[in-house]
Design a protein around this motif. Structure first.
Motif, PDB file in Angstrom:
ATOM      1  N   VAL A  48      61.455  70.580  78.594  1.00  0.00           N
ATOM      2  CA  VAL A  48      61.253  69.888  77.894  1.00  0.00           C
ATOM      3  C   VAL A  48      61.430  69.732  76.051  1.00  0.00           C
ATOM      4  O   VAL A  48      60.775  71.017  76.074  1.00  0.00           O
ATOM      5  CB  VAL A  48      59.604  69.523  78.364  1.00  0.00           C
ATOM      6  CG1 VAL A  48      58.707  68.559  77.182  1.00  0.00           C
ATOM      7  CG2 VAL A  48      59.272  68.897  79.208  1.00  0.00           C
ATOM      8  N   ARG A  49      61.201  68.953  75.474  1.00  0.00           N
ATOM      9  CA  ARG A  49      61.529  68.958  74.037  1.00  0.00           C
ATOM     10  C   ARG A  49      61.066  68.551  73.663  1.00  0.00           C
ATOM     11  O   ARG A  49      60.290  67.691  73.886  1.00  0.00           O
ATOM     12  CB  ARG A  49      62.871  68.223  73.665  1.00  0.00           C
ATOM     13  CG  ARG A  49      63.887  69.364  74.609  1.00  0.00           C
ATOM     14  CD  ARG A  49      64.428  70.652  73.962  1.00  0.00           C
ATOM     15  NE  ARG A  49      64.299  71.292  72.382  1.00  0.00           N
ATOM     16  CZ  ARG A  49      64.838  70.947  71.939  1.00  0.00           C
ATOM     17  NH1 ARG A  49      66.750  71.599  72.499  1.00  0.00           N
ATOM     18  NH2 ARG A  49      65.145  71.319  70.828  1.00  0.00           N
ATOM     19  N   ILE A  50      60.173  68.531  72.053  1.00  0.00           N
ATOM     20  CA  ILE A  50      59.710  68.218  71.571  1.00  0.00           C
ATOM     21  C   ILE A  50      60.542  67.255  70.372  1.00  0.00           C
ATOM     22  O   ILE A  50      60.864  68.103  69.663  1.00  0.00           O
ATOM     23  CB  ILE A  50      58.229  69.061  71.295  1.00  0.00           C
ATOM     24  CG1 ILE A  50      57.808  69.479  72.007  1.00  0.00           C
ATOM     25  CG2 ILE A  50      57.175  68.334  69.979  1.00  0.00           C
ATOM     26  CD1 ILE A  50      56.644  68.652  73.604  1.00  0.00           C
ATOM     27  N   GLU A  85      58.427  63.978  65.925  1.00  0.00           N
ATOM     28  CA  GLU A  85      57.243  63.194  65.647  1.00  0.00           C
ATOM     29  C   GLU A  85      56.505  63.692  66.937  1.00  0.00           C
ATOM     30  O   GLU A  85      55.437  62.637  66.616  1.00  0.00           O
ATOM     31  CB  GLU A  85      57.278  61.834  66.125  1.00  0.00           C
ATOM     32  CG  GLU A  85      58.929  60.730  65.117  1.00  0.00           C
ATOM     33  CD  GLU A  85      59.878  61.264  64.684  1.00  0.00           C
ATOM     34  OE1 GLU A  85      60.363  61.921  65.910  1.00  0.00           O
ATOM     35  OE2 GLU A  85      60.646  61.698  64.051  1.00  0.00           O
ATOM     36  N   GLY A  86      56.863  64.561  67.739  1.00  0.00           N
ATOM     37  CA  GLY A  86      55.648  65.228  68.291  1.00  0.00           C
ATOM     38  C   GLY A  86      55.779  64.646  70.000  1.00  0.00           C
ATOM     39  O   GLY A  86      54.752  64.816  70.104  1.00  0.00           O
ATOM     40  N   GLU A  87      56.766  63.864  70.179  1.00  0.00           N
ATOM     41  CA  GLU A  87      56.907  62.927  71.154  1.00  0.00           C
ATOM     42  C   GLU A  87      57.931  64.125  72.129  1.00  0.00           C
ATOM     43  O   GLU A  87      58.495  65.040  72.510  1.00  0.00           O
ATOM     44  CB  GLU A  87      58.208  62.210  70.944  1.00  0.00           C
ATOM     45  CG  GLU A  87      56.878  60.203  70.388  1.00  0.00           C
ATOM     46  CD  GLU A  87      57.929  59.226  70.365  1.00  0.00           C
ATOM     47  OE1 GLU A  87      58.751  59.461  71.065  1.00  0.00           O
ATOM     48  OE2 GLU A  87      57.601  58.495  69.540  1.00  0.00           O
ATOM     49  N   GLN A  88      57.536  64.294  73.265  1.00  0.00           N
ATOM     50  CA  GLN A  88      57.266  65.471  74.165  1.00  0.00           C
ATOM     51  C   GLN A  88      58.353  64.229  75.198  1.00  0.00           C
ATOM     52  O   GLN A  88      58.921  63.036  75.977  1.00  0.00           O
ATOM     53  CB  GLN A  88      56.790  65.281  75.424  1.00  0.00           C
ATOM     54  CG  GLN A  88      57.074  66.253  76.545  1.00  0.00           C
ATOM     55  CD  GLN A  88      56.083  66.281  77.937  1.00  0.00           C
ATOM     56  OE1 GLN A  88      54.709  67.033  76.758  1.00  0.00           O
ATOM     57  NE2 GLN A  88      55.657  65.677  78.343  1.00  0.00           N
TER      58      GLN A  88
END
Length: 229
Positions: A62-64, A67-70
């Motif tokens: 998983v990358r963030i 904008e803080g979205e996963q």
């Protein structure tokens, strides 16, 4: 940990070019680790203190975003190394590794990485093949998101997952770890609403079944046709 039989690991990419003595030497320095489903093995940006070999289960990478979205970058099946930040020239982990199912892995201190690469030629070459395959998969997904319709992207994502971890069940081929519609939306760069709408339509059409975090492809040939592969 109890000694693993070298022959059980010989087919796996990091070990396939090594003799049993080299495999034994590497295994003797490993620690066995177990992670529950949903647990983070390590988080993005953490110091890369260890690297791992996945023995059982599936890892979700998983990358963030800024904008803080996963975003789910890829899934790693059993039998592969992960957390190999040193191979990428990094001292921190570039992504978060989450146990998509219960996971059993071997762990080594990252301080051993360079000695393994220098001492065991086969360890290095097979590891970099894995990295090449992952880069190729991620590049393919970038192209898909730029050029393909949502239906094609979702079909290709499901095909990748059954190729990596699928198991035959009565209804077809089931993705071998719990997966939600939100996970599929993150993998394909689309909305949860779109994924839910498409999977519901495909379910009515007899193409898939989707329930309790399980997705089964009932007609792989039709899925290939939908994917445009």
């Amino acid at each position: 940990m109890p000694k693993l039989d070298e022959s059980l690991l010989r087919p796996l990419p990091p070990f396939s070019k090594l003799d049993e003595g080299a495999i034994r030497a590497i295994l003797d320095q490993a620690t066995s680790r177990r992670f529950d489903k949903g647990a983070a093995v390590f988080d993005e940006g953490m110091p890369a203190d260890n690297f791992y070999l996945l023995l059982d289960g599936t890892i979700r990478v998983v990358r963030i975003t800024a904008e803080g979205e996963q975003v789910t970058a890829l899934h790693i099946p059993a039998g592969q190394l992960f957390g190999i930040a040193k191979a990428l020239g990094r001292d921190t982990y570039p992504a978060t590794a989450i146990a998509a199912s219960e996971v059993i892995a071997l762990s080594w201190p990252m301080t051993l990485w360079q000695s393994y690469v220098s001492q065991y030629d086969g360890f290095a070459t097979e590891t970099y093949k894995i990295i090449g395959d992952r880069v190729g998969e991620m590049n393919a997904r970038i192209v898909e998101m730029s050029t393909q319709h949502v239906e094609q992207r979702i079909a290709r994502a499901l095909l990748r997952l059954i190729n990596q971890s699928g198991r035959k069940v009565t209804e077809g081929i089931e993705i071998g770890f719990p997966i939600t519609r939100q996970d599929v939306s993150e993998m394909t760069g689309t909305t949860l609403h779109t994924v839910s709408r498409l999977l519901s339509a495909w379910e009515k059409d007899g193409l898939v079944t989707s329930k309790r975090k399980k997705i089964t492809v009932r007609d792989p040939h039709r899925m290939v046709v939908l994917s445009g592969a």
